[in-house]
Write an enzyme that holds these catalytic residues in place. Sequence first.
Site, PDB file in Angstrom:
ATOM      1  N   ASP A 114       5.921  -5.747 -17.842  1.00 20.40           N
ATOM      2  CA  ASP A 114       5.489  -4.639 -18.704  1.00 20.40           C
ATOM      3  C   ASP A 114       4.939  -5.177 -20.030  1.00 20.40           C
ATOM      4  O   ASP A 114       3.951  -4.655 -20.562  1.00 20.40           O
ATOM      5  CB  ASP A 114       6.659  -3.671 -18.935  1.00 20.40           C
ATOM      6  CG  ASP A 114       7.108  -3.013 -17.636  1.00 20.40           C
ATOM      7  OD1 ASP A 114       6.239  -2.776 -16.771  1.00 20.40           O
ATOM      8  OD2 ASP A 114       8.318  -2.754 -17.469  1.00 20.40           O
TER       9      ASP A 114
ATOM     10  N   ARG B 144      12.828  10.663  -3.427  1.00 18.45           N
ATOM     11  CA  ARG B 144      13.255   9.532  -4.260  1.00 18.45           C
ATOM     12  C   ARG B 144      14.638   9.041  -3.840  1.00 18.45           C
ATOM     13  O   ARG B 144      14.927   7.846  -3.832  1.00 18.45           O
ATOM     14  CB  ARG B 144      13.317   9.964  -5.728  1.00 18.45           C
ATOM     15  CG  ARG B 144      12.015   9.763  -6.442  1.00 18.45           C
ATOM     16  CD  ARG B 144      12.109  10.220  -7.883  1.00 18.45           C
ATOM     17  NE  ARG B 144      10.773  10.414  -8.408  1.00 18.45           N
ATOM     18  CZ  ARG B 144      10.006   9.421  -8.844  1.00 18.45           C
ATOM     19  NH1 ARG B 144      10.434   8.195  -8.851  1.00 18.45           N
ATOM     20  NH2 ARG B 144       8.786   9.668  -9.293  1.00 18.45           N
TER      21      ARG B 144
ATOM     22  N   ASN C 179      16.498   1.357  -0.035  1.00 16.01           N
ATOM     23  CA  ASN C 179      16.382   0.066  -0.714  1.00 16.01           C
ATOM     24  C   ASN C 179      17.744  -0.464  -1.159  1.00 16.01           C
ATOM     25  O   ASN C 179      17.969  -1.677  -1.162  1.00 16.01           O
ATOM     26  CB  ASN C 179      15.401   0.167  -1.884  1.00 16.01           C
ATOM     27  CG  ASN C 179      13.953   0.085  -1.405  1.00 16.01           C
ATOM     28  OD1 ASN C 179      13.707  -0.150  -0.225  1.00 16.01           O
ATOM     29  ND2 ASN C 179      13.014   0.288  -2.301  1.00 16.01           N
TER      30      ASN C 179
ATOM     31  N   ARG D 220       1.500  -6.574 -19.405  1.00 17.85           N
ATOM     32  CA  ARG D 220       0.504  -5.481 -19.341  1.00 17.85           C
ATOM     33  C   ARG D 220       0.126  -5.042 -20.755  1.00 17.85           C
ATOM     34  O   ARG D 220      -1.053  -4.862 -21.073  1.00 17.85           O
ATOM     35  CB  ARG D 220       1.088  -4.297 -18.555  1.00 17.85           C
ATOM     36  CG  ARG D 220       1.113  -4.574 -17.066  1.00 17.85           C
ATOM     37  CD  ARG D 220       1.657  -3.420 -16.256  1.00 17.85           C
ATOM     38  NE  ARG D 220       1.453  -3.690 -14.835  1.00 17.85           N
ATOM     39  CZ  ARG D 220       2.244  -3.256 -13.855  1.00 17.85           C
ATOM     40  NH1 ARG D 220       3.300  -2.506 -14.135  1.00 17.85           N
ATOM     41  NH2 ARG D 220       1.983  -3.556 -12.601  1.00 17.85           N
TER      42      ARG D 220
ATOM     43  N   HIS E 290      12.399   0.115 -16.272  1.00 18.15           N
ATOM     44  CA  HIS E 290      11.078  -0.133 -15.679  1.00 18.15           C
ATOM     45  C   HIS E 290      10.555   1.190 -15.123  1.00 18.15           C
ATOM     46  O   HIS E 290      10.572   1.427 -13.931  1.00 18.15           O
ATOM     47  CB  HIS E 290      11.228  -1.175 -14.572  1.00 18.15           C
ATOM     48  CG  HIS E 290       9.936  -1.596 -13.973  1.00 18.15           C
ATOM     49  ND1 HIS E 290       8.864  -2.020 -14.714  1.00 18.15           N
ATOM     50  CD2 HIS E 290       9.539  -1.667 -12.675  1.00 18.15           C
ATOM     51  CE1 HIS E 290       7.876  -2.330 -13.900  1.00 18.15           C
ATOM     52  NE2 HIS E 290       8.251  -2.121 -12.660  1.00 18.15           N
TER      53      HIS E 290
HETATM   54  N1  NAD Z   1      10.086  -5.050 -10.728  1.00 20.50           N
HETATM   55  C1  NAD Z   1       8.791  -4.922 -10.773  1.00 20.50           C
HETATM   56  O1  NAD Z   1       8.192  -4.983 -11.826  1.00 20.50           O
HETATM   57  C2  NAD Z   1       8.020  -4.707  -9.503  1.00 20.50           C
HETATM   58  C3  NAD Z   1       6.637  -4.909  -9.453  1.00 20.50           C
HETATM   59  C4  NAD Z   1       5.973  -4.750  -8.250  1.00 20.50           C
HETATM   60  C5  NAD Z   1       6.686  -4.383  -7.108  1.00 20.50           C
HETATM   61  N2  NAD Z   1       8.022  -4.173  -7.194  1.00 20.50           N
HETATM   62  C6  NAD Z   1       8.822  -3.817  -6.006  1.00 20.50           C
HETATM   63  O2  NAD Z   1       8.976  -4.993  -5.225  1.00 20.50           O
HETATM   64  C7  NAD Z   1       9.220  -4.614  -3.881  1.00 20.50           C
HETATM   65  C8  NAD Z   1       8.280  -5.378  -2.955  1.00 20.50           C
HETATM   66  O3  NAD Z   1       6.948  -4.952  -3.171  1.00 20.50           O
HETATM   67  P1  NAD Z   1       5.795  -5.480  -2.183  1.00 20.50           P
HETATM   68  O4  NAD Z   1       4.527  -4.935  -2.712  1.00 20.50           O
HETATM   69  O5  NAD Z   1       5.951  -6.947  -1.971  1.00 20.50           O
HETATM   70  O6  NAD Z   1       6.203  -4.706  -0.853  1.00 20.50           O
HETATM   71  P2  NAD Z   1       5.847  -5.138   0.645  1.00 20.50           P
HETATM   72  O7  NAD Z   1       6.070  -3.914   1.492  1.00 20.50           O
HETATM   73  O8  NAD Z   1       4.556  -5.838   0.699  1.00 20.50           O
HETATM   74  O9  NAD Z   1       6.982  -6.222   0.992  1.00 20.50           O
HETATM   75  C9  NAD Z   1       8.322  -5.919   1.197  1.00 20.50           C
HETATM   76  C10 NAD Z   1       8.826  -6.841   2.279  1.00 20.50           C
HETATM   77  O10 NAD Z   1      10.247  -6.661   2.389  1.00 20.50           O
HETATM   78  C11 NAD Z   1      10.563  -6.858   3.763  1.00 20.50           C
HETATM   79  N3  NAD Z   1      11.884  -6.336   4.078  1.00 20.50           N
HETATM   80  C12 NAD Z   1      12.258  -5.043   4.270  1.00 20.50           C
HETATM   81  N4  NAD Z   1      13.567  -4.996   4.579  1.00 20.50           N
HETATM   82  C13 NAD Z   1      14.011  -6.277   4.592  1.00 20.50           C
HETATM   83  C14 NAD Z   1      15.273  -6.872   4.850  1.00 20.50           C
HETATM   84  N5  NAD Z   1      16.346  -6.125   5.164  1.00 20.50           N
HETATM   85  N6  NAD Z   1      15.358  -8.209   4.772  1.00 20.50           N
HETATM   86  C15 NAD Z   1      14.296  -8.981   4.464  1.00 20.50           C
HETATM   87  N7  NAD Z   1      13.078  -8.473   4.206  1.00 20.50           N
HETATM   88  C16 NAD Z   1      12.944  -7.136   4.284  1.00 20.50           C
HETATM   89  C17 NAD Z   1       9.440  -6.135   4.491  1.00 20.50           C
HETATM   90  O11 NAD Z   1       9.373  -6.544   5.843  1.00 20.50           O
HETATM   91  C18 NAD Z   1       8.232  -6.559   3.661  1.00 20.50           C
HETATM   92  O12 NAD Z   1       7.618  -7.723   4.187  1.00 20.50           O
HETATM   93  C19 NAD Z   1       9.067  -3.089  -3.840  1.00 20.50           C
HETATM   94  O13 NAD Z   1      10.339  -2.471  -3.942  1.00 20.50           O
HETATM   95  C20 NAD Z   1       8.236  -2.804  -5.079  1.00 20.50           C
HETATM   96  O14 NAD Z   1       8.403  -1.479  -5.551  1.00 20.50           O
HETATM   97  C21 NAD Z   1       8.689  -4.333  -8.360  1.00 20.50           C
END
Ligand code: NAD
Length: 311
Positions: free
Chosen positions: A147, A87, A94, A150, A174
């Site tokens: 949330d 984690r 990130n 959902r 979250h």
């Molecule tokens: N807040 C919420 O409720 C919620 C819900 C769903 C997903 N998420 C989060 O959102 C994020 C994205 O999810 P996803 O399913 O789209 O993931 P994904 O892997 O499909 O997309 C992430 C994208 O970020 C790009 N990336 C990585 N480093 C980068 C950088 N330095 N600059 C620009 N782009 C960069 C990657 O190339 C990729 O295309 C994850 O952290 C996920 O956990 C949050």
Amino acid sequence: MSKVTVVGAGFVGATVAQHVAEQDLADVIIIDILEGVPQGKALDLMQAAPILGHDRKIVGTNDYKDTKGSDIVVVTAGIARKPGMSRDDLLKTNANIVQGVIKETQKNSPDAIYIIVTNPLDVMTYLAWETLKLPAAKVMGMAGVLDSSRFQTFIGMELNVSVRDVRAMVLGGHGDLMVPLPRYSTVNGISITELMPADRVEALCKRTRDGGAEIVNLMKSSAYYAPGASVAQMVSAILKDENRLLPCCVHADGQYGLKDVYVGLPTVLGKGGVNKIVELKLTADEQAALKKSADSIRENIDVMKQLLVAV
Ligand SMILES: NC(=O)c1ccc[n+]([C@@H]2O[C@H](COP(=O)([O-])OP(=O)(O)OC[C@H]3O[C@@H](n4cnc5c(N)ncnc54)[C@H](O)[C@@H]3O)[C@@H](O)[C@H]2O)c1
């Protein structure tokens, strides 16, 4: 003409871009480090426009200059936890990504409002706010809308009523410690506690808390349709100055007895971003659950700060 930059052309980012353009909210820039992916997705979305009948421009790029003058920046860039990754590794990776992208976007759009989506959400939103040095009203995270949606879905399914009549409120972080509020969740004004037995209310709260994991278990990757729609609702509230009362991850500065933490609270979202944090009367149990959730976020903020110092 409004302009929204979506950083990260992955599943969530592309879905946000789709909703923002197709709801005719703004022109969209999609930016990613991957070459070709944002360009390809933007072109694909543009080719849907004649069918759907909108004239929004959607541009995919790897160059932050194209993001210049954005009204809103949505940050979805990040990586998902991979096998063997702790984690803390995920947190550090990130955190570095979020810090990097917001520095670039801020140079080009100093007046933008930020909506952070990257997980761990509450910690990343705090980091973004600290790095951007913007008023807290202009930096928020998306989680509570998702949330709550959902929770609304499960309430509608349980009672076999239209979700259009269901409103629900979920506060807190979250994660597992989020705080669904059944007393403040209604079907056309009637609290759900009047409409179903307590054990069913608790079962729906539990399913909401586990809502993200339920989807990951089914499709082996995290959700994106509802997250994308949730971000678009926030974008709409801000760009159209709708003053929507929506739960968002915001900076608590004494509200609910919480200080210096980003956590999900009811807000009024409009042109300036977070126009207001609404303080509800909570029961002792609800307040304790919210405090526990905020304490856990604060611990993770501290872990992140140590990880970022120990480069
Ligand atoms: N807040 C919420 O409720 C919620 C819900 C769903 C997903 N998420 C989060 O959102 C994020 C994205 O999810 P996803 O399913 O789209 O993931 P994904 O892997 O499909 O997309 C992430 C994208 O970020 C790009 N990336 C990585 N480093 C980068 C950088 N330095 N600059 C620009 N782009 C960069 C990657 O190339 C990729 O295309 C994850 O952290 C996920 O956990 C949050």
